[in-house]
Design a protein around this motif. Structure first.
Motif, PDB file in Angstrom:
ATOM      1  N   MET A 117      -0.250   2.113  -5.635  1.00 43.67           N
ATOM      2  CA  MET A 117       0.586   1.608  -4.551  1.00 43.67           C
ATOM      3  C   MET A 117       0.410   0.065  -4.485  1.00 43.67           C
ATOM      4  O   MET A 117       1.605  -0.857  -4.230  1.00 43.67           O
ATOM      5  CB  MET A 117      -0.081   2.115  -3.369  1.00 43.67           C
ATOM      6  N   LEU A 118      -0.741  -0.355  -4.904  1.00 45.77           N
ATOM      7  CA  LEU A 118      -0.756  -2.042  -4.586  1.00 45.77           C
ATOM      8  C   LEU A 118      -0.326  -2.812  -5.821  1.00 45.77           C
ATOM      9  O   LEU A 118      -0.076  -3.822  -5.679  1.00 45.77           O
ATOM     10  CB  LEU A 118      -2.297  -2.166  -4.415  1.00 45.77           C
ATOM     11  N   PHE A 119      -0.578  -2.102  -6.745  1.00 49.14           N
ATOM     12  CA  PHE A 119      -0.131  -3.190  -8.126  1.00 49.14           C
ATOM     13  C   PHE A 119       0.760  -2.651  -9.158  1.00 49.14           C
ATOM     14  O   PHE A 119       0.946  -3.164 -10.144  1.00 49.14           O
ATOM     15  CB  PHE A 119      -1.686  -3.382  -9.123  1.00 49.14           C
ATOM     16  N   GLY A 120       1.410  -1.364  -8.727  1.00 49.30           N
ATOM     17  CA  GLY A 120       2.635  -0.855  -9.644  1.00 49.30           C
ATOM     18  C   GLY A 120       2.297   0.225 -10.121  1.00 49.30           C
ATOM     19  O   GLY A 120       1.127   0.674 -10.659  1.00 49.30           O
ATOM     20  N   ALA A 121       3.257   0.901 -10.835  1.00 47.06           N
ATOM     21  CA  ALA A 121       3.135   2.216 -11.422  1.00 47.06           C
ATOM     22  C   ALA A 121       2.384   2.083 -12.570  1.00 47.06           C
ATOM     23  O   ALA A 121       1.719   2.900 -13.129  1.00 47.06           O
ATOM     24  CB  ALA A 121       4.532   3.101 -11.252  1.00 47.06           C
ATOM     25  N   ASP A 122       2.714   1.090 -13.387  1.00 46.72           N
ATOM     26  CA  ASP A 122       2.206   0.903 -14.687  1.00 46.72           C
ATOM     27  C   ASP A 122       0.755   0.831 -14.777  1.00 46.72           C
ATOM     28  O   ASP A 122      -0.070   1.502 -15.411  1.00 46.72           O
ATOM     29  CB  ASP A 122       2.536  -0.518 -15.456  1.00 46.72           C
ATOM     30  N   HIS A 123       0.125   0.130 -13.656  1.00 46.14           N
ATOM     31  CA  HIS A 123      -1.285  -0.046 -13.517  1.00 46.14           C
ATOM     32  C   HIS A 123      -2.024   1.317 -13.146  1.00 46.14           C
ATOM     33  O   HIS A 123      -3.073   1.680 -13.491  1.00 46.14           O
ATOM     34  CB  HIS A 123      -1.727  -0.983 -12.686  1.00 46.14           C
ATOM     35  N   GLY A 124      -1.172   1.927 -12.088  1.00 47.28           N
ATOM     36  CA  GLY A 124      -1.528   3.433 -11.968  1.00 47.28           C
ATOM     37  C   GLY A 124      -1.575   4.144 -13.028  1.00 47.28           C
ATOM     38  O   GLY A 124      -2.538   5.117 -13.048  1.00 47.28           O
ATOM     39  N   ALA A 125      -0.836   4.312 -13.702  1.00 41.02           N
ATOM     40  CA  ALA A 125      -0.593   5.021 -15.141  1.00 41.02           C
ATOM     41  C   ALA A 125      -1.757   4.962 -15.903  1.00 41.02           C
ATOM     42  O   ALA A 125      -2.302   5.504 -16.702  1.00 41.02           O
ATOM     43  CB  ALA A 125       0.791   5.058 -15.770  1.00 41.02           C
ATOM     44  N   ALA A 126      -2.110   3.610 -16.260  1.00 41.71           N
ATOM     45  CA  ALA A 126      -3.017   3.384 -17.017  1.00 41.71           C
ATOM     46  C   ALA A 126      -4.575   3.676 -16.436  1.00 41.71           C
ATOM     47  O   ALA A 126      -5.319   4.245 -17.503  1.00 41.71           O
ATOM     48  CB  ALA A 126      -3.072   1.603 -17.217  1.00 41.71           C
ATOM     49  N   TYR A 127      -4.599   3.771 -15.214  1.00 43.62           N
ATOM     50  CA  TYR A 127      -5.836   4.170 -14.585  1.00 43.62           C
ATOM     51  C   TYR A 127      -6.050   5.643 -14.820  1.00 43.62           C
ATOM     52  O   TYR A 127      -6.932   6.184 -15.001  1.00 43.62           O
ATOM     53  CB  TYR A 127      -5.750   3.737 -13.295  1.00 43.62           C
ATOM     54  N   LEU A 128      -4.944   6.163 -14.594  1.00 42.35           N
ATOM     55  CA  LEU A 128      -4.716   7.603 -14.750  1.00 42.35           C
ATOM     56  C   LEU A 128      -5.133   8.163 -16.322  1.00 42.35           C
ATOM     57  O   LEU A 128      -5.892   8.958 -16.518  1.00 42.35           O
ATOM     58  CB  LEU A 128      -3.631   8.353 -14.246  1.00 42.35           C
ATOM     59  N   ALA A 129      -4.693   7.295 -17.273  1.00 43.80           N
ATOM     60  CA  ALA A 129      -4.783   7.442 -18.706  1.00 43.80           C
ATOM     61  C   ALA A 129      -6.261   7.530 -18.974  1.00 43.80           C
ATOM     62  O   ALA A 129      -6.681   7.943 -20.112  1.00 43.80           O
ATOM     63  CB  ALA A 129      -4.051   6.558 -19.527  1.00 43.80           C
TER      64      ALA A 129
END
Length: 443
Positions: A117-129
């Motif tokens: 939410m704060l930094f964008g979907a790419d950062h969120g996906a990287a964290y989930l990975a």
């Protein structure tokens, strides 16, 4: 009539005198012929011996060239092993980063949806990975093989390559003499004993051992800089909206920090961290950043090494019983307003550091003063060998080993000799005049 008879009698008395002169001339001619024949034999022996000695001298110089080229390849292998060790420590810190990030993801501290939410979907996906790296925080399991490979490179550098270089340097004088004798043996298959000597030799001191910090360390750092994987891994992402009215210019930040370095002692270390810095505000200190470590990993050069980044040695596991900003004021000197590091993640990386023992950079061999000035590696040879007519034929030759690039440098600059490029070649050396002679053998 009587006068004619007397003349005939006088002629008969003089018959045979020309034969004596002819025999004398024939004897002189035979002696001259034998002498010229002997001289021709000596000249042929000299020519044969000089050709053989030139071939022997060139072969000895070629042995030197091959030795210097081998030393060059070993120096380059030293650099290659160090770059491989740099990759290993970086893989180790990345493995730790991935494992600890998977653990933080599992506990939801911070949650993945908040990062997205704060930094964008790419950062969120990287964290989930990061979930795929679960278990890599188990240092004993993941670092065992990497540390073992690191130790194997270290042993190769110190116990194999350095020893081989010393052996090559020590064996060159004997090896080149053996090569010269082998060539002479092929040239004179009927003989096996050669009175061969080497003089005017500048091999002693032409190469020497240097400490790795003098030249090798900058060379290794330059080689490592060619790999992006070993470069700085620094990135800061900020959310786009205003968070605190007191400091509208500040935003929440996601900080990724990482670096692979060769320390002053010549040993590699790698540090990788990632933290979410939430912008907070209170009436006591105003705006500040509350750090939430997301992942961390540090491979130090030894257990007593300093990380060289803001950290404390014994960080709290959580801050449920105390305020983060108050603890920072009491226990650290961190700048939690304008700082750009991940000090809490650094602290956890330091607390969980493994031990990868290493001996640092090994000393290396390079050309000495003569070679660095561009002087060739020269020597002269002298051969005494039995010749015809009881003579001992003496011949001289000389050869050199020199440094020459096969192609000019692209920058147009002249390159001085070194043992980092295998551009060493051999030649007969005309600067030492080739002489030949013969001596009567004394019994």
């Amino acid at each position: 009539m009587k006068s004619a008879a007397r003349r005939r009698q006088a002629c008969r008395r003089q018959q045979g005198q020309a034969l004596v002169l002819g025999m004398l001339l024939a004897g002189v001619a035979a002696v001259a012929l034998l002498r010229y024949f002997a001289v021709g034999q000596v000249v042929a022996a000299k020519a044969r011996q000089l050709h053989g000695l030139d071939a022997a001298a060139y072969s000895a110089a070629l042995v030197q060239a091959r030795a210097l080229n081998m030393l060059s390849y070993i120096n380059r292998a030293q650099v290659g092993h160090q770059v491989a060790m740099a990759h290993l420590v970086t893989l180790g810190s990345w493995a730790s980063l991935g494992g600890t990030e998977a653990r933080q993801l599992g506990t939801g501290n911070p949650p993945a949806y908040l990062i997205a939410m704060l930094f964008g979907a790419d950062h969120g996906a990287a964290y989930l990975a990061a979930s795929s790296a679960s278990g890599m925080e188990n240092l004993a399991a993941i670092h065992g093989s990497l540390a073992g490979a690191y130790a194997a490179h270290d042993r190769t550098v110190h116990d194999v390559l350095a020893a081989v270089q010393d052996e090559i340097v020590a064996s060159v004088p004997q090896a080149r003499l053996a090569a010269a004798r082998a060539v002479l043996g092929q040239h004179y298959p009927e003989s096996s004993n050669f009175d061969l000597s080497i003089s005017d030799d500048n091999w002693e001191g032409y190469v020497r051992r240097y400490g790795a910090r003098q030249i090798l360390r900058p060379f290794i750092v330059e080689a490592a800089n060619m790999y992006k994987f070993l470069g700085p891994r620094n990135h800061t992402a900020s959310n786009p909206w205003v968070v605190q009215a007191r400091c509208p210019w500040l935003r929440h930040e996601l900080r990724r920090r990482g670096a692979t370095e060769l320390d002053a002692s010549g040993r590699w270390q790698s540090l990788d961290t990632q933290s979410f810095h939430a912008l907070r505000s209170n009436k006591w200190i105003g705006c500040y950043y509350r750090e939430y470590p997301m992942g961390w990993g540090w491979i130090p050069p030894d257990r007593q090494a300093s990380a060289g980044v803001p950290h404390v040695d014994d960080p709290p596991e959580d801050f449920s019983a105390q305020d983060f900003w108050r603890w920072v004021q009491q226990a650290t000197q961190w700048d939690i307003v304008f700082g750009d590091a991940n000090p809490l993640a650094n602290s956890r990386a330091v607390a969980g550091r493994p031990s990868w023992p290493g001996r640092g950079l090994a000393d290396y061999i390079d050309v000495g003063a003569d070679g660095s000035r561009g002087e060739a590696l020269r020597f002269a040879v002298r051969l005494q060998h039995p010749g015809p007519q009881g003579l001992t034929v003496v011949t001289h030759s000389a050869a050199a080993t020199f440094f020459a690039r096969p192609d000019p440098r692209q920058d147009g600059r002249h390159e001085l000799p070194s043992l980092f490029h295998p551009y060493w070649q051999a030649r007969l050396d005309s600067s030492v005049p080739s002489q030949s002679g013969s001596e009567r053998r004394h019994e």
